[in-house]
Design a protein around this motif. Structure first.
Motif, PDB file in Angstrom:
ATOM      1  N   GLN A 286       0.246  -1.211   0.460  1.00 20.58           N
ATOM      2  CA  GLN A 286      -0.330   0.211   0.091  1.00 20.58           C
ATOM      3  C   GLN A 286       1.130   1.628  -0.477  1.00 20.58           C
ATOM      4  O   GLN A 286       0.578   2.109  -0.752  1.00 20.58           O
ATOM      5  CB  GLN A 286      -0.579  -0.075   0.725  1.00 20.58           C
ATOM      6  N   PHE A 287       1.914   1.342   1.044  1.00 23.82           N
ATOM      7  CA  PHE A 287       2.675   2.357   0.494  1.00 23.82           C
ATOM      8  C   PHE A 287       3.569   2.096  -0.196  1.00 23.82           C
ATOM      9  O   PHE A 287       3.355   4.042  -0.705  1.00 23.82           O
ATOM     10  CB  PHE A 287       4.121   2.021   1.746  1.00 23.82           C
ATOM     11  N   LEU A 288       4.151   1.169  -1.474  1.00 23.97           N
ATOM     12  CA  LEU A 288       4.668   2.284  -2.464  1.00 23.97           C
ATOM     13  C   LEU A 288       3.573   1.996  -3.560  1.00 23.97           C
ATOM     14  O   LEU A 288       3.250   3.936  -4.590  1.00 23.97           O
ATOM     15  CB  LEU A 288       5.282   0.820  -3.028  1.00 23.97           C
ATOM     16  N   PHE A 289       2.032   1.886  -3.717  1.00 23.12           N
ATOM     17  CA  PHE A 289       1.451   2.285  -4.567  1.00 23.12           C
ATOM     18  C   PHE A 289       1.125   3.506  -4.010  1.00 23.12           C
ATOM     19  O   PHE A 289       1.226   4.413  -4.923  1.00 23.12           O
ATOM     20  CB  PHE A 289      -0.149   1.722  -4.051  1.00 23.12           C
ATOM     21  N   PHE A 290       0.293   4.041  -2.972  1.00 18.33           N
ATOM     22  CA  PHE A 290      -0.110   4.921  -2.310  1.00 18.33           C
ATOM     23  C   PHE A 290       1.350   6.437  -2.688  1.00 18.33           C
ATOM     24  O   PHE A 290       1.326   8.116  -2.816  1.00 18.33           O
ATOM     25  CB  PHE A 290      -0.253   5.424  -0.907  1.00 18.33           C
ATOM     26  N   THR A 291       2.708   5.731  -2.984  1.00 16.33           N
ATOM     27  CA  THR A 291       3.789   6.551  -2.822  1.00 16.33           C
ATOM     28  C   THR A 291       3.915   7.297  -4.638  1.00 16.33           C
ATOM     29  O   THR A 291       3.593   8.235  -4.515  1.00 16.33           O
ATOM     30  CB  THR A 291       4.066   5.915  -2.040  1.00 16.33           C
ATOM     31  N   ALA A 292       3.441   6.197  -4.796  1.00 15.18           N
ATOM     32  CA  ALA A 292       3.582   6.412  -6.452  1.00 15.18           C
ATOM     33  C   ALA A 292       3.058   7.079  -6.998  1.00 15.18           C
ATOM     34  O   ALA A 292       2.853   8.178  -8.181  1.00 15.18           O
ATOM     35  CB  ALA A 292       3.902   4.751  -7.089  1.00 15.18           C
ATOM     36  N   VAL A 293       1.225   7.142  -6.597  1.00 15.90           N
ATOM     37  CA  VAL A 293       0.475   8.128  -7.786  1.00 15.90           C
ATOM     38  C   VAL A 293       0.119   9.468  -6.734  1.00 15.90           C
ATOM     39  O   VAL A 293       0.524  10.230  -7.820  1.00 15.90           O
ATOM     40  CB  VAL A 293      -1.215   7.675  -6.714  1.00 15.90           C
ATOM     41  N   SER A 294       1.028   9.465  -5.788  1.00 17.41           N
ATOM     42  CA  SER A 294       0.863  10.965  -5.189  1.00 17.41           C
ATOM     43  C   SER A 294       2.055  11.056  -5.465  1.00 17.41           C
ATOM     44  O   SER A 294       1.643  12.546  -5.990  1.00 17.41           O
ATOM     45  CB  SER A 294       0.957  10.813  -3.437  1.00 17.41           C
ATOM     46  N   ALA A 295       3.152  11.041  -5.561  1.00 17.57           N
ATOM     47  CA  ALA A 295       4.258  11.603  -6.753  1.00 17.57           C
ATOM     48  C   ALA A 295       3.625  11.861  -8.259  1.00 17.57           C
ATOM     49  O   ALA A 295       3.815  12.808  -8.319  1.00 17.57           O
ATOM     50  CB  ALA A 295       5.084  10.697  -6.560  1.00 17.57           C
ATOM     51  N   HIS A 296       3.063  10.930  -8.285  1.00 18.61           N
ATOM     52  CA  HIS A 296       2.590  11.758 -10.036  1.00 18.61           C
ATOM     53  C   HIS A 296       1.248  13.034  -9.771  1.00 18.61           C
ATOM     54  O   HIS A 296       1.448  13.243 -10.865  1.00 18.61           O
ATOM     55  CB  HIS A 296       1.722  10.195 -10.746  1.00 18.61           C
ATOM     56  N   ILE A 297       1.063  12.680  -9.065  1.00 21.91           N
ATOM     57  CA  ILE A 297      -0.080  13.570  -9.134  1.00 21.91           C
ATOM     58  C   ILE A 297       0.606  14.999  -8.991  1.00 21.91           C
ATOM     59  O   ILE A 297       0.217  16.025  -9.226  1.00 21.91           O
ATOM     60  CB  ILE A 297      -1.069  12.885  -7.989  1.00 21.91           C
ATOM     61  N   MET A 298       1.753  14.616  -8.101  1.00 19.56           N
ATOM     62  CA  MET A 298       2.389  16.194  -7.689  1.00 19.56           C
ATOM     63  C   MET A 298       2.938  16.627  -8.329  1.00 19.56           C
ATOM     64  O   MET A 298       2.992  17.472  -9.432  1.00 19.56           O
ATOM     65  CB  MET A 298       3.399  15.992  -6.130  1.00 19.56           C
ATOM     66  N   LEU A 299       3.541  15.912  -9.342  1.00 23.34           N
ATOM     67  CA  LEU A 299       4.291  15.979 -10.575  1.00 23.34           C
ATOM     68  C   LEU A 299       2.673  16.843 -11.804  1.00 23.34           C
ATOM     69  O   LEU A 299       3.657  17.692 -12.841  1.00 23.34           O
ATOM     70  CB  LEU A 299       5.203  15.050 -11.397  1.00 23.34           C
ATOM     71  N   ILE A 300       1.869  15.993 -11.952  1.00 28.88           N
ATOM     72  CA  ILE A 300       1.324  16.429 -12.837  1.00 28.88           C
ATOM     73  C   ILE A 300       0.034  18.017 -12.389  1.00 28.88           C
ATOM     74  O   ILE A 300       0.507  19.142 -13.049  1.00 28.88           O
ATOM     75  CB  ILE A 300       0.302  15.995 -13.336  1.00 28.88           C
ATOM     76  N   ILE A 301       0.765  18.641 -11.271  1.00 27.34           N
ATOM     77  CA  ILE A 301      -0.218  19.437 -10.473  1.00 27.34           C
ATOM     78  C   ILE A 301       0.776  20.242 -10.886  1.00 27.34           C
ATOM     79  O   ILE A 301       1.155  21.810 -11.408  1.00 27.34           O
ATOM     80  CB  ILE A 301      -0.439  18.821  -8.977  1.00 27.34           C
ATOM     81  N   LEU A 302       2.221  20.330 -11.595  1.00 31.03           N
ATOM     82  CA  LEU A 302       3.019  20.847 -11.114  1.00 31.03           C
ATOM     83  C   LEU A 302       3.402  21.502 -12.295  1.00 31.03           C
ATOM     84  O   LEU A 302       3.492  22.352 -12.649  1.00 31.03           O
ATOM     85  CB  LEU A 302       4.625  20.459 -10.990  1.00 31.03           C
ATOM     86  N   VAL A 303       2.985  20.907 -13.361  1.00 28.51           N
ATOM     87  CA  VAL A 303       3.393  20.907 -14.897  1.00 28.51           C
ATOM     88  C   VAL A 303       2.573  22.277 -15.582  1.00 28.51           C
ATOM     89  O   VAL A 303       2.265  22.473 -15.729  1.00 28.51           O
ATOM     90  CB  VAL A 303       2.880  19.262 -15.298  1.00 28.51           C
ATOM     91  N   MET A 304       0.872  21.211 -14.315  1.00 28.45           N
ATOM     92  CA  MET A 304      -0.494  22.454 -14.930  1.00 28.45           C
ATOM     93  C   MET A 304      -0.443  23.519 -14.347  1.00 28.45           C
ATOM     94  O   MET A 304      -1.284  24.688 -15.383  1.00 28.45           O
ATOM     95  CB  MET A 304      -1.445  20.745 -14.953  1.00 28.45           C
ATOM     96  N   LEU A 305       0.319  23.480 -13.129  1.00 29.84           N
ATOM     97  CA  LEU A 305      -0.281  24.547 -12.395  1.00 29.84           C
ATOM     98  C   LEU A 305       0.952  26.048 -12.234  1.00 29.84           C
ATOM     99  O   LEU A 305       1.099  27.392 -12.419  1.00 29.84           O
ATOM    100  CB  LEU A 305      -0.724  24.482 -11.164  1.00 29.84           C
ATOM    101  N   THR A 306       2.146  25.595 -12.616  1.00 31.98           N
ATOM    102  CA  THR A 306       3.367  26.507 -12.384  1.00 31.98           C
ATOM    103  C   THR A 306       3.754  26.537 -13.954  1.00 31.98           C
ATOM    104  O   THR A 306       4.694  27.202 -13.880  1.00 31.98           O
ATOM    105  CB  THR A 306       4.563  26.245 -11.646  1.00 31.98           C
ATOM    106  N   GLY A 307       3.234  25.822 -14.692  1.00 34.27           N
ATOM    107  CA  GLY A 307       4.387  25.704 -15.674  1.00 34.27           C
ATOM    108  C   GLY A 307       5.967  24.863 -16.001  1.00 34.27           C
ATOM    109  O   GLY A 307       6.570  25.250 -16.697  1.00 34.27           O
ATOM    110  N   LEU A 308       6.077  23.961 -14.948  1.00 30.84           N
ATOM    111  CA  LEU A 308       6.498  23.644 -14.567  1.00 30.84           C
ATOM    112  C   LEU A 308       7.042  22.719 -16.581  1.00 30.84           C
ATOM    113  O   LEU A 308       6.605  22.151 -16.985  1.00 30.84           O
ATOM    114  CB  LEU A 308       7.145  22.375 -13.735  1.00 30.84           C
ATOM    115  N   ASN A 309       8.350  22.887 -17.048  1.00 34.40           N
ATOM    116  CA  ASN A 309       9.018  22.551 -17.633  1.00 34.40           C
ATOM    117  C   ASN A 309       9.439  21.014 -17.392  1.00 34.40           C
ATOM    118  O   ASN A 309      10.433  21.187 -17.380  1.00 34.40           O
ATOM    119  CB  ASN A 309      10.328  23.377 -18.177  1.00 34.40           C
TER     120      ASN A 309
END
Length: 495
Positions: A286-309
């Motif tokens: 469960q820890f591995l699953f939620f870590t991967a999902v949360s990290a991807h969500i965080m990355l996509i938020i950074l790309v979409m909201l902050t314009g991360l290249n």
């Protein structure tokens, strides 16, 4: 659900193919591509200064490159070999992490598939010891030691967790995405929320903070690296560009995770693997699953909201997180052992054998690579011969365009400092008075040369352009490379 274990010989064959896959880029540097690529040359040059802060990046890759250069030299062979050893260390941590969450054979299968991915095999030719690759060592180590510490509460695991967290942060600042994913799992999962009440957790934080603190202080004083990181965010990016960043992540998955994800998809379709739950312990899974999902969500938020290249080549550590998350969710059918032994391992071994032979034939007989077959050492020897025929000391610096100067500069000797134009302002080790006293070789091409000199080296008098032309290495195409250069005469020791 029936699970057949892989036999001892089957495991040995798998490990043999994995080892050969990791050695393939090393063999290609021995036979075909003897010169390190641009990013690796740069980190070698900076590594000779062993800086606490660099013009653009956290210093870990520079330190690693500097150590390898000091011990073994500048060739692509030793740089790629060192990088592959570090990837192998990361794979060991992947395997040990998966052992906490799934069966031994499942752990072996997914470690094997990630270790034989196109990224682990071919990216090192271009990006040996680059920060993106070094994350494949630190990220799984961070996760492994956290899981071990959370389970046992032993201080040595907490200290190791803090140490590897510092290594990850000093490798690339996007380690914050990993830490966000892990923090989310800690808060979401009661089994791990308990670590917030354990002294060892805070000992780990203190260890990591103490190791990162000198760099953090240096960044506050010399903000070039921090500002370079901020440059990757653009709040003015139009919507389609932000979507393109997410698409780059998808491209990374499509190109760098093959053939592993394709093998898993086909085997699920054929029933060799099944969506199941062969976990040894559900909580690490469960820890591995939620870590991967949360990290991807965080990355996509950074790309979409902050314009991360975001570029596709940045995807590698996120793909690794996905492999760790998916493995415990996969079960084996009764035919899986035979499929793994007779299909997967021979297929991947044959695939990379054919690919390696094809690359070697193409780039020795029919094509060339201007960077990885560049005759940098011979160019340095001829340029220095010209220099020493005119001046009794120096040069102190090789300066110029990034793609031209680093390859030749690092071959000019350890007493020579090599910098590209744009790094001068952010390099804490640049000394203009030393340049004036001992002189410099400037490697650049017209028509940009005069403008760049005025911008980056104002007030310097330089000689007329000279050049050397040398055939590329390890190719029969006859292609040559021309190296133009100018001299800034030393003030202290003219003949």
């Amino acid at each position: 659900m029936p699970i057949q274990e892989i036999s001892g010989p089957g495991r040995r064959r798998a490990l043999g193919v994995l080892g050969l896959a990791l050695l393939l880029p090393v063999l290609l540097t021995v036979l075909v591509f003897p010169t390190a690529m641009y990013d690796t040359r740069e980190l070698i040059a900076w590594g000779r200064e062993f800086p606490i802060v660099t013009p653009f990046h956290p210093p870990m890759m520079v330190w690693v490159g500097g150590i390898v250069d000091r011990l073994f030299g500048t060739s692509a062979v030793v740089m790629v070999l060192a990088g592959q050893i570090l990837i192998a260390v990361g794979l060991i941590y992947c395997y040990r992490t998966l052992l906490l969450a799934t069966t031994r054979d499942n752990a072996l299968l997914f470690t094997f598939l990630y270790g034989t991915s196109s990224y682990a095999v071919f990216a090192p030719l271009s990006f040996a010891l680059n920060a993106d690759i070094l994350q494949l060592t630190s990220w799984p180590a961070v996760i492994f030691y956290f899981l071990q510490a959370a389970r046992s509460n032993r201080l040595r695991y907490w200290i190791a967790f803090g140490f590897w967290s510092a290594v990850a942060a000093l490798t690339k600042y996007n380690a914050v995405v990993l830490f966000f994913g892990m923090a989310s799992s800690i808060l979401l999962l009661p089994a791990y929320r308990i670590v917030l009440r354990r002294p060892g957790f805070y000992a780990a934080i203190a260890t990591g903070a103490a190791l990162v603190l000198p760099h953090a202080v240096a960044v506050l004083r010399h903000r070039a690296a921090f500002e370079y990181g901020l440059d990757h965010f653009d709040f003015q990016n139009p919507f389609f560009q932000r979507i393109n960043g997410v698409a780059e992540l998808a491209v990374g998955y499509l190109t760098f995770a093959i053939p592993g994800y394709a093998i898993v998809a086909i085997s699920l379709w054929k029933g060799y693997l099944t969506i199941g739950s062969p976990q040894r312990d559900r909580t690490p899974a469960q820890f591995l699953f939620f870590t991967a999902v949360s990290a991807h969500i965080m990355l996509i938020i950074l790309v979409m909201l902050t314009g991360l290249n975001f570029l596709a080549r940045f995807a590698a550590p996120y793909i690794m997180l996905t492999f760790l998350a998916v493995a415990p969710l996969i079960g084996w059918s009764e035919h899986c052992k035979r499929w793994f032994d007779t299909r997967v391992v021979p297929f991947i071994g044959g695939l990379y054998l054919i690919a390696g032979i094809a690359v070697a034939i193409i780039f020795t007989g029919f094509a060339s690579h201007s960077a990885m077959q560049e005759p940098s050492a011979e160019a340095a020897r001829l340029i220095l011969k010209d220099w020493h025929s005119k001046y009794a000391c120096g040069p102190a610096y090789f300066i110029g365009g990034r793609q031209g100067v680093y390859g030749v500069g690092i071959e000019a000797g350890r007493d020579v400092t090599t910098l590209a134009y744009r790094e001068i302002a952010g390099a804490t080790w640049y000394d203009d008075s030393r340049l004036r006293a001992k002189g410099a070789v400037v490697m650049d091409t017209d028509p940009e040369f005069k403008e760049r000199m005025l911008k980056f080296l104002p007030g310097k008098t330089y000689s007329a352009e000279s050049s050397v032309t040398i055939p590329l290495r390890r190719t029969w195409t006859g292609k040559q490379r021309t190296f133009p250069y100018h001299f800034i005469a030393p003030q202290d020791c003219q003949r």
